[in-house]
Design a protein around this motif. Structure first.
Motif, PDB file in Angstrom:
ATOM      1  N   CYS A 474      58.411  61.041  40.147  1.00 49.33           N
ATOM      2  CA  CYS A 474      58.428  60.898  42.166  1.00 49.33           C
ATOM      3  C   CYS A 474      57.592  60.941  42.735  1.00 49.33           C
ATOM      4  O   CYS A 474      58.404  60.792  43.800  1.00 49.33           O
ATOM      5  N   CYS A 477      54.741  65.950  43.294  1.00 49.29           N
ATOM      6  CA  CYS A 477      53.859  66.844  42.751  1.00 49.29           C
ATOM      7  C   CYS A 477      52.325  65.582  42.829  1.00 49.29           C
ATOM      8  O   CYS A 477      52.233  64.664  41.922  1.00 49.29           O
ATOM      9  N   CYS A 480      50.815  64.930  38.975  1.00 48.67           N
ATOM     10  CA  CYS A 480      51.504  64.295  38.243  1.00 48.67           C
ATOM     11  C   CYS A 480      51.651  62.332  38.721  1.00 48.67           C
ATOM     12  O   CYS A 480      51.560  61.498  37.882  1.00 48.67           O
ATOM     13  N   CYS A 520      58.282  69.552  37.233  1.00 46.57           N
ATOM     14  CA  CYS A 520      59.389  69.444  36.528  1.00 46.57           C
ATOM     15  C   CYS A 520      58.346  68.796  35.453  1.00 46.57           C
ATOM     16  O   CYS A 520      57.064  69.159  34.968  1.00 46.57           O
TER      17      CYS A 520
HETATM   18 FE1  SF4 Z   1      58.320  64.254  40.321  1.00 49.61          FE
HETATM   19 FE2  SF4 Z   1      58.301  65.935  38.242  1.00 49.61          FE
HETATM   20 FE3  SF4 Z   1      55.853  64.664  38.832  1.00 49.61          FE
HETATM   21 FE4  SF4 Z   1      56.477  66.164  40.488  1.00 49.61          FE
HETATM   22  S1  SF4 Z   1      56.352  66.681  37.615  1.00 49.61           S
HETATM   23  S2  SF4 Z   1      55.885  64.205  40.686  1.00 49.61           S
HETATM   24  S3  SF4 Z   1      58.295  66.458  40.522  1.00 49.61           S
HETATM   25  S4  SF4 Z   1      58.559  63.651  38.885  1.00 49.61           S
END
Ligand code: SF4
Length: 574
Positions: A474, A477, A480, A520
């Motif tokens: 998404c 972060c 990620c 997440c």
């Molecule tokens: Fe999004 Fe989860 Fe990746 Fe963070 S770890 S960017 S909340 S998908």
């Protein structure tokens, strides 16, 4: 209009006009008293909302690794040829629009596609031609769509079947009026029931926390957003035993005192919506939903269904809650558990389909029945979706504690070599580990086993997985968002034969950074398979690096390097 109705409203525009126009956004923004930008932000989060006009038929072709190893490429070419459209490009074609999409829960019937969310399975170029011709002459989609039912294979000992046994509506609930919430909770504790969504958190504890919460309102949410590639077990439960899931939700409401429940159904399973709606209606008719359930004073509970809109990360419980509230489905920073601060700020239980179904069977059959089945920590049975290089793909209900080897034999796996447990975010298993037991004490399995034989390219499997995480991140972060992109670049280097030992070390370091810095489960697990594979399939990766090192050495000792290189290739080719 309530903000929590936003997804439903967006679906109304999407379904009516084929896209969501500027005017639609303006109308919604005014009704919600929020900026147009905010609505745009929500729309852009979900794969199935479009801001540009689409054709009458929107075709989503699944690009999971199982499909890639079937006939994804030829089917894709066939769709483009027959429709005259290009995948991922909006055109002025009034009939067709083509998009790729990640797993649609049909891994046992690949290659598969959804056309206006009707399922089409086992696709070949010939079938594609036929389907497109039918659509061109105006045939009804409901008449030509396939039945996507997965074959259900029972555990070797049918007496131990828990889920896929005879079901009579209300069987679990009829005992509630002879019991107390505390008594029912105690039964769940006895069986050590844990959430089957992946985290394996104690269900009894979660429901107890919600029961003890002083929250003014409470909610029970069923996560039917099964998006982990290779997983289709929840789809089978919804298709075969929708009542069992609803009974589980009613039991959760009995324990916690919740008055409202929501089933968050992934749009990819839109064809199961009617079945769920009919089951809810039947429950209401028979007094198992609504007011004074089972004649119990003040036991009032109702369930509604919310369709998702295409976002893997909404499978994470707080992402799902955000989505239900009408927001981008970005998982929350872990500050509170949903039982403390959940849907709309109230105490909320979120469990997946299988957990609710299992809770219902526990109350129906009793804790003692469960205690006899499974292992010390994993009681009862597990439903596993098996796909890939097996002669008998489908759903397997197996006793916890079965070895992977036994499951591979049951499903008639053909020369299994690389087995992926629990989807891309799970773990890869090599032949030396086939005797491991599927249970909490050894190898936990969220619900999918993907089997690959030794002729499959490991790097292609991993590239598909990392690509998936890149698309589904998404972006909230940085580790990620950016880290998975870096991993993808490294994989491309491996594929091109220009990877060095330093690149492999970098991958491990990046894996740690992404896992530690991510909010997440997506980011925390996205590099798991790649990093495990570097160790578990070391020979495979050593060859990739060594051939590159030798190429580099050519500059210094051409003769020796060429000799070594030739030998190496002969010795290690699969
Ligand atoms: Fe999004 Fe989860 Fe990746 Fe963070 S770890 S960017 S909340 S998908």
């Amino acid at each position: 209009m309530k903000r929590s109705r936003l997804l439903t409203r967006l679906w109304e525009f999407q379904n009516k006009f084929g896209f969501i126009s500027d005017n639609a956004i303006l109308e919604i923004a005014q009704k919600l008293r929020v900026s147009k930008i905010e609505i745009e932000g929500v729309i852009s989060f979900y794969h199935f909302f479009h801001r540009k006009p689409t054709g009458k038929y929107i075709i989503y072709l699944n690009n999971s690794i199982i499909s890639e190893f079937k006939n994804f490429e030829t089917v894709k070419v066939a769709f483009e040829k027959e429709t005259g459209c290009t995948f991922g490009i909006y055109s002025d074609n009034p009939l067709f629009s083509l998009f790729e999409t990640s797993c649609i829960g049909l891994s046992d019937q690949e290659s598969a596609a959804l056309i206006n969310f009707y399922p089409f399975t086992n696709l070949t170029p010939k079938r594609v031609k036929k389907i497109v011709n039918h659509l061109k002459i105006g045939k009804d989609l409901s008449e030509i769509a396939d039945n996507p039912t997965s074959k259900i294979h029972y555990t070797p000992n049918e007496e131990k079947t828990i889920f896929f046994r005879d079901y009579i509506l209300g069987n679990a609930l009829q005992n509630l009026n002879k019991n107390t919430p505390e008594g029912v909770l105690e039964t769940l504790f006895k069986t050590k029931l844990k959430g089957h969504g992946g985290a394996f958190f104690s269900t009894g504890l979660k429901w107890k926390y919600c029961k003890e919460s002083t929250s003014e309102k409470k909610y029970i949410i069923c996560n039917a957003d099964e998006g982990e590639p290779g997983t289709f077990k929840d789809k089978s439960l919804i298709n075969n035993l929708p009542g069992l899931i609803i009974e589980g939700m009613v039991i959760a409401a009995f324990i916690t005192g919740a008055k409202k429940g929501i089933i968050y159904l992934r749009t990819e399973y839109n064809y199961l919506l009617e079945k769920l709606q009919n089951t809810i209606a039947e429950f209401k008719e028979k007094g198992f939903l609504g007011k004074q359930i089972c004649g119990i004073k003040n036991f009032n509970f109702n369930i509604k269904i919310q369709l998702g809109a295409g976002a893997y990360v909404c499978g994470a419980e707080t992402g799902l809650i955000e989505s239900l509230e009408g927001n981008r489905g970005e998982p929350r920073i872990r500050k509170y558990f949903p039982t403390e601060f959940g849907y709309l700020g109230y105490s909320t239980v979120v469990n997946n389909v299988e957990t609710f179904a299992k809770a219902a069977r526990i109350i129906e059959l009793g804790a003692d029945h469960f205690s006899k089945i499974g292992t010390e920590n994993s009681k009862g049975t597990k439903i596993i979706s098996v796909s890939g290089d097996v002669a008998k793909p489908g759903i397997y209900e197996v006793e916890w504690g079965i070895t992977l080897k036994e499951l591979l034999l049951l499903s008639h796996a053909t020369a299994p070599y690389f087995v992926q447990i629990s989807g891309p975010s799970g773990e890869c298993i090599n032949q030396a580990e086939f005797n491991r037991k599927i249970c909490e004490e050894d190898l936990l399995c969220g619900g999918s086993v993907m089997v690959f034989n030794r002729y499959r390219s490991i790097i292609q499997i991993i590239e598909n997985f990392i690509n998936f995480f890149n698309k589904e991140s998404c972006g909230a972060c940085t580790p990620c968002r950016a880290g998975n992109q870096i991993l993808l670049e490294k994989i491309k280097k491996i594929k091109r034969g220009i990877c060095t030992t330093k690149d492999l070390n970098d991958i491990k370091e990046w894996g740690k950074i992404i896992a530690l810095g991510s909010r997440c489960g997506l980011g925390q697990t996205s590099s798991n398979t790649l990093i495990m594979a570097l160790d578990k399939f070391k020979d495979y990766f050593d060859l990739k690096v060594m051939s590159c090192d030798i190429n580099c050495n050519i500059e210094f000792d051409m003769e020796a390097a060429v000799f070594d290189y030739d030998n190496l290739i002969k010795e290690t080719q699969y």
